[in-house]
Design a protein around this motif. Sequence first.
Motif, PDB file in Angstrom:
ATOM      1  N   PRO A   2       0.822  -1.216   0.000  1.00 17.12           N
ATOM      2  CA  PRO A   2       0.000   0.000   0.000  1.00 17.12           C
ATOM      3  C   PRO A   2       0.855   1.264   0.000  1.00 17.12           C
ATOM      4  CG  PRO A   2       0.108  -0.961   2.180  1.00 17.12           C
ATOM      5  CD  PRO A   2       0.821  -1.903   1.288  1.00 17.12           C
ATOM      6  N   ILE A   3       0.233   2.344  -0.423  1.00 20.51           N
ATOM      7  CA  ILE A   3       0.947   3.630  -0.396  1.00 20.51           C
ATOM      8  C   ILE A   3       0.699   4.265   0.970  1.00 20.51           C
ATOM      9  CG2 ILE A   3       1.049   5.932  -1.436  1.00 20.51           C
ATOM     10  CD1 ILE A   3      -0.052   4.432  -4.022  1.00 20.51           C
ATOM     11  N   VAL A   4       1.761   4.416   1.726  1.00 15.52           N
ATOM     12  CA  VAL A   4       1.647   4.983   3.071  1.00 15.52           C
ATOM     13  C   VAL A   4       2.626   6.143   3.184  1.00 15.52           C
ATOM     14  CG1 VAL A   4       1.823   4.504   5.541  1.00 15.52           C
ATOM     15  CG2 VAL A   4       1.107   2.694   3.989  1.00 15.52           C
ATOM     16  N   GLU A   5       2.144   7.268   3.673  1.00 15.26           N
ATOM     17  CA  GLU A   5       3.023   8.432   3.776  1.00 15.26           C
ATOM     18  C   GLU A   5       3.016   9.000   5.186  1.00 15.26           C
ATOM     19  OE1 GLU A   5       1.703  11.020   0.668  1.00 15.26           O
ATOM     20  OE2 GLU A   5       2.209   9.535  -0.871  1.00 15.26           O
ATOM     21  N   SER A   6       3.949   9.900   5.435  1.00 17.54           N
ATOM     22  CA  SER A   6       4.107  10.396   6.810  1.00 17.54           C
ATOM     23  C   SER A   6       2.936  11.290   7.245  1.00 17.54           C
ATOM     24  CB  SER A   6       5.420  11.151   6.943  1.00 17.54           C
ATOM     25  OG  SER A   6       5.380  12.259   6.070  1.00 17.54           O
ATOM     26  N   THR A   7       2.161  11.770   6.278  1.00 19.18           N
ATOM     27  CA  THR A   7       0.996  12.585   6.662  1.00 19.18           C
ATOM     28  C   THR A   7      -0.275  11.724   6.776  1.00 19.18           C
ATOM     29  OG1 THR A   7       0.644  13.082   4.343  1.00 19.18           O
ATOM     30  CG2 THR A   7       1.842  14.744   5.645  1.00 19.18           C
ATOM     31  N   HIS A   8      -0.094  10.409   6.775  1.00 22.28           N
ATOM     32  CA  HIS A   8      -1.248   9.506   6.912  1.00 22.28           C
ATOM     33  C   HIS A   8      -1.364   9.039   8.359  1.00 22.28           C
ATOM     34  CE1 HIS A   8      -1.180   8.102   2.420  1.00 22.28           C
ATOM     35  NE2 HIS A   8      -1.276   9.415   2.552  1.00 22.28           N
ATOM     36  N   LEU A   9      -2.595   8.867   8.784  1.00 22.12           N
ATOM     37  CA  LEU A   9      -2.846   8.201  10.063  1.00 22.12           C
ATOM     38  C   LEU A   9      -3.308   6.790   9.733  1.00 22.12           C
ATOM     39  CD1 LEU A   9      -3.564   7.922  13.112  1.00 22.12           C
ATOM     40  CD2 LEU A   9      -5.740   9.044  12.596  1.00 22.12           C
ATOM     41  N   VAL A  10      -2.581   5.795  10.200  1.00 22.80           N
ATOM     42  CA  VAL A  10      -3.035   4.414  10.024  1.00 22.80           C
ATOM     43  C   VAL A  10      -3.648   3.980  11.349  1.00 22.80           C
ATOM     44  CG1 VAL A  10      -2.369   2.038   9.535  1.00 22.80           C
ATOM     45  CG2 VAL A  10      -1.381   3.917   8.209  1.00 22.80           C
ATOM     46  N   LEU A  11      -4.943   3.724  11.305  1.00 22.41           N
ATOM     47  CA  LEU A  11      -5.711   3.499  12.520  1.00 22.41           C
ATOM     48  C   LEU A  11      -6.205   2.061  12.554  1.00 22.41           C
ATOM     49  CD1 LEU A  11      -7.296   4.752  14.980  1.00 22.41           C
ATOM     50  CD2 LEU A  11      -9.168   5.137  13.375  1.00 22.41           C
ATOM     51  N   ALA A  12      -5.743   1.313  13.537  1.00 25.64           N
ATOM     52  CA  ALA A  12      -6.215  -0.073  13.689  1.00 25.64           C
ATOM     53  C   ALA A  12      -7.414  -0.085  14.622  1.00 25.64           C
ATOM     54  CB  ALA A  12      -5.110  -0.929  14.280  1.00 25.64           C
ATOM     55  N   ILE A  13      -8.381  -0.949  14.314  1.00 27.84           N
ATOM     56  CA  ILE A  13      -9.472  -1.179  15.269  1.00 27.84           C
ATOM     57  C   ILE A  13      -9.356  -2.635  15.680  1.00 27.84           C
ATOM     58  CG2 ILE A  13     -11.964  -1.119  15.650  1.00 27.84           C
ATOM     59  CD1 ILE A  13     -12.071   0.818  13.275  1.00 27.84           C
ATOM     60  N   THR A  14      -9.226  -2.869  16.942  1.00 24.69           N
ATOM     61  CA  THR A  14      -9.043  -4.235  17.420  1.00 24.69           C
ATOM     62  C   THR A  14      -9.516  -4.354  18.857  1.00 24.69           C
ATOM     63  OG1 THR A  14      -7.395  -5.930  17.948  1.00 24.69           O
ATOM     64  CG2 THR A  14      -6.563  -3.677  17.718  1.00 24.69           C
ATOM     65  N   GLN A  15     -10.440  -5.287  19.080  1.00 19.75           N
ATOM     66  CA  GLN A  15     -10.945  -5.464  20.454  1.00 19.75           C
ATOM     67  C   GLN A  15      -9.872  -6.062  21.336  1.00 19.75           C
ATOM     68  OE1 GLN A  15     -13.900  -8.314  19.436  1.00 19.75           O
ATOM     69  NE2 GLN A  15     -14.469  -7.011  17.721  1.00 19.75           N
ATOM     70  N   SER A  16      -9.240  -7.114  20.835  1.00 20.42           N
ATOM     71  CA  SER A  16      -8.257  -7.829  21.653  1.00 20.42           C
ATOM     72  C   SER A  16      -6.918  -7.107  21.692  1.00 20.42           C
ATOM     73  CB  SER A  16      -8.035  -9.219  21.069  1.00 20.42           C
ATOM     74  OG  SER A  16      -7.492  -9.097  19.758  1.00 20.42           O
ATOM     75  N   GLY A  17      -6.617  -6.354  20.654  1.00 19.24           N
ATOM     76  CA  GLY A  17      -5.307  -5.717  20.561  1.00 19.24           C
ATOM     77  C   GLY A  17      -4.204  -6.712  20.260  1.00 19.24           C
ATOM     78  N   GLU A  18      -4.578  -7.935  19.903  1.00 19.52           N
ATOM     79  CA  GLU A  18      -3.571  -8.982  19.703  1.00 19.52           C
ATOM     80  C   GLU A  18      -3.707  -9.652  18.337  1.00 19.52           C
ATOM     81  OE1 GLU A  18      -1.240  -9.361  21.819  1.00 19.52           O
ATOM     82  OE2 GLU A  18      -2.046  -8.396  23.622  1.00 19.52           O
ATOM     83  N   THR A  19      -4.575  -9.182  17.483  1.00 18.16           N
ATOM     84  CA  THR A  19      -4.801  -9.847  16.198  1.00 18.16           C
ATOM     85  C   THR A  19      -3.565  -9.710  15.311  1.00 18.16           C
ATOM     86  OG1 THR A  19      -7.137  -9.440  16.380  1.00 18.16           O
ATOM     87  CG2 THR A  19      -6.325  -9.888  14.180  1.00 18.16           C
ATOM     88  N   VAL A  20      -3.047 -10.836  14.893  1.00 15.28           N
ATOM     89  CA  VAL A  20      -1.734 -10.835  14.262  1.00 15.28           C
ATOM     90  C   VAL A  20      -1.702  -9.990  12.986  1.00 15.28           C
ATOM     91  CG1 VAL A  20      -2.082 -13.012  13.031  1.00 15.28           C
ATOM     92  CG2 VAL A  20       0.215 -12.298  13.626  1.00 15.28           C
ATOM     93  N   ASP A  21      -2.742 -10.104  12.158  1.00 18.17           N
ATOM     94  CA  ASP A  21      -2.738  -9.342  10.901  1.00 18.17           C
ATOM     95  C   ASP A  21      -2.762  -7.842  11.180  1.00 18.17           C
ATOM     96  OD1 ASP A  21      -2.689 -11.369   8.918  1.00 18.17           O
ATOM     97  OD2 ASP A  21      -4.762 -11.863   9.412  1.00 18.17           O
ATOM     98  N   THR A  22      -3.527  -7.469  12.176  1.00 16.82           N
ATOM     99  CA  THR A  22      -3.651  -6.044  12.502  1.00 16.82           C
ATOM    100  C   THR A  22      -2.318  -5.518  13.046  1.00 16.82           C
ATOM    101  OG1 THR A  22      -5.956  -6.494  12.992  1.00 16.82           O
ATOM    102  CG2 THR A  22      -5.089  -4.388  13.759  1.00 16.82           C
ATOM    103  N   LEU A  23      -1.669  -6.312  13.870  1.00 20.46           N
ATOM    104  CA  LEU A  23      -0.382  -5.877  14.435  1.00 20.46           C
ATOM    105  C   LEU A  23       0.674  -5.767  13.332  1.00 20.46           C
ATOM    106  CD1 LEU A  23      -0.357  -7.982  17.733  1.00 20.46           C
ATOM    107  CD2 LEU A  23      -0.710  -5.514  17.514  1.00 20.46           C
ATOM    108  N   ALA A  24       0.649  -6.737  12.416  1.00 24.03           N
ATOM    109  CA  ALA A  24       1.637  -6.710  11.331  1.00 24.03           C
ATOM    110  C   ALA A  24       1.425  -5.475  10.459  1.00 24.03           C
ATOM    111  CB  ALA A  24       1.518  -7.979  10.495  1.00 24.03           C
TER     112      ALA A  24
END
Length: 653
Positions: free
Chosen positions: A343-365
């Motif tokens: 994906p195209i990710v830049e320094s002015t982007h906010l990448v926001l994860a939503i996770t109930q457990s906070g441990e989901t491997v794909d989300t953490l990666a």
Amino acid sequence: MCGIVGYVGTQDAAPIVLHGLRQLEYRGYDSAGLAVIDRAGQVQVRREAGKLINLEQAIAAEPVYGAIGVGHTRWATHGPPSRRNAHPHSSPDGELVVVQNGIVENFMELRRMLQAEGYVFQSDTDTEVIVHLIHHHLHNGSAGDLEVAVREALAELQGPSAIVVLSRRHPDRLITARLGNAGGVTVGYGDGEMYIASDIPAILRHTRRLAFLESRQMAVVTADGVRFTDLKGEPIWKEVVAIDWNPMAAEKGEYRHFMQKEIFEQGRSLTDTLRSRLDFAESVVTLPSLGLTPQQVRELTKVTIVACGTSYYAGLVGKYYLERLARIPVEVDYASEFRYRQPIVESTHLVLAITQSGETVDTLATLEEARAHGAYTAAIVNAIGSQAARVTDGHIYMQAGPEIGVASSKAFTASITDLYLLGLYLGQERGVLDVELRTALIRELSSLPGLAGELLEEAWRSGRYRQLAERFYTYHNFLYLGRGINYPIAREGALKLKEISYIHAEGYPAGEMKHGPIALIDASMPTVVVAPHDSVYDKMLSQVEQVKARNGVVLAVAHADDPVMAQKADFVLPVPRTSELLAPILAVIPLQIFAYEMAVRRGADVDQPRNLAKSVTVEKGGRDKETGRQGDRETRRQGDRETKRGASRSYGL
Ligand code: F6R
């Protein structure tokens, strides 16, 4: 999250109340307080900001002895955490004290009215309004009858509240009442002593015999027993329930399953979600743990939301919020897809994860990947101290409280509400939302827990969903349709049904029906439409007509006072009216209850559905980071207990 503990009997109240408050500590709080009527008949109040230890030290320095008392742990809504905002709050003459869980939606009006009557406020809280209001009625019109004064005051409150009142003039009793669904009120029976608690664990050490107040009920509790009434003062009978000794089972209380408890707790979890983030007086949203500087907020060019499953659907609703309220372009992606598509990710982007457990491997990666590209990373996360909260630059805790049922319910509505708060916050900081608009939006938002409570009460009372399950439990396929902001709700509703009742269900954007799925419609494939009165309502109506024209059966999530839908759909799953943006938070609740009742009717293991775990710490076919075990979401079944224990641990259970 606010907690309440009350005691009346023959022992010293303070240690019992403090012990109870300790049992609720893991839910989080920012200050604590206690009131006891001492042996001289005076109401003694001790309050401290911060941890319970501060209150304990204050009491050790200045002890209070008396056999009746009430304590509270506060999670700020109105006014910052401080000693003066901690509960209990007192009437001007010190005659009455009140603790409260909930939100008084009309507190500004009531405060102004009471100020005009001469009341001087010592705190910023909405609770102080309640104690002055009871005092006002006690001395104007109730003929000095405290119970009547409490009832008259409650009649003026808007929004959900659970309260306990202590009065110097009645040193033998605690009066407690519940309005709506901001939290429970449990009355515990001892021998010559009685207890009150917002949550069962607070009093489990002393009693297993409990009764539960429902909305608009009141109890007058003395050492010898309890008298229950409705809010007109009419006596009511309550069953005393014997609770299991197993602490996990006990936590379930009056509910059959954790998932049921978590669904019916949503009035409270929504209240907790709003707590401390809204400054009602200034119409400002604060999200300090997000950590973005005002300059970073202004310079943001894009938000990318990444999540899995239910959390992904929350993200789809979030896109509407952030784009509408903050005017920032938003992309939403499955974490498991995002990480593999360069994906195209830049320094002015906010990448926001939503996770109930906070441990989901794909989300953490995904978060790791985003950080490597220099984006600002943040997580909306429920499990306190989990990896997602630790590895990101900033976070917003959901405040839904522990969710034990594997299928998410209250964490879903909490995460959407957090996204709404985030939209308001970014809009405010970017100068998109002026103060007038913010005031209106914040006011509307504060009515949400009350509306959820209304919906849940109706669902509990009417038995509607059990009847629907009886009618539909043998069906094999369902289609869920929604449009606009309610399209993700259709998908979430379908997911809930699949997960816990093992019935095939598809969630679809309603406008896409004619491009394929319409071929499926017949009498054996019911269609659930999410159709509150909004800008796409007419289009949803036409979908209903198309389904009916093909002998389909329609269940409509719609307003109870919508005669058109009542006539066109076969069954209405009622939701209260609210604004278009907030509607999804209410619309999902009937779908959760429907899925739950279907699963119960089919005899499924609701809290631990087959093949699912609460947190997915392995990639499909990959290796568990901690154990090195080969596995995927399915092969972790027998490991569910471990992951669930792990999840519980992070809440401190
Ligand atoms: C379904 C459900 C799951 C999770 C998903 C991601 O009820 O809860 O779909 O949302 O497994 O988990 P979290 O949100 O912990 O990252």
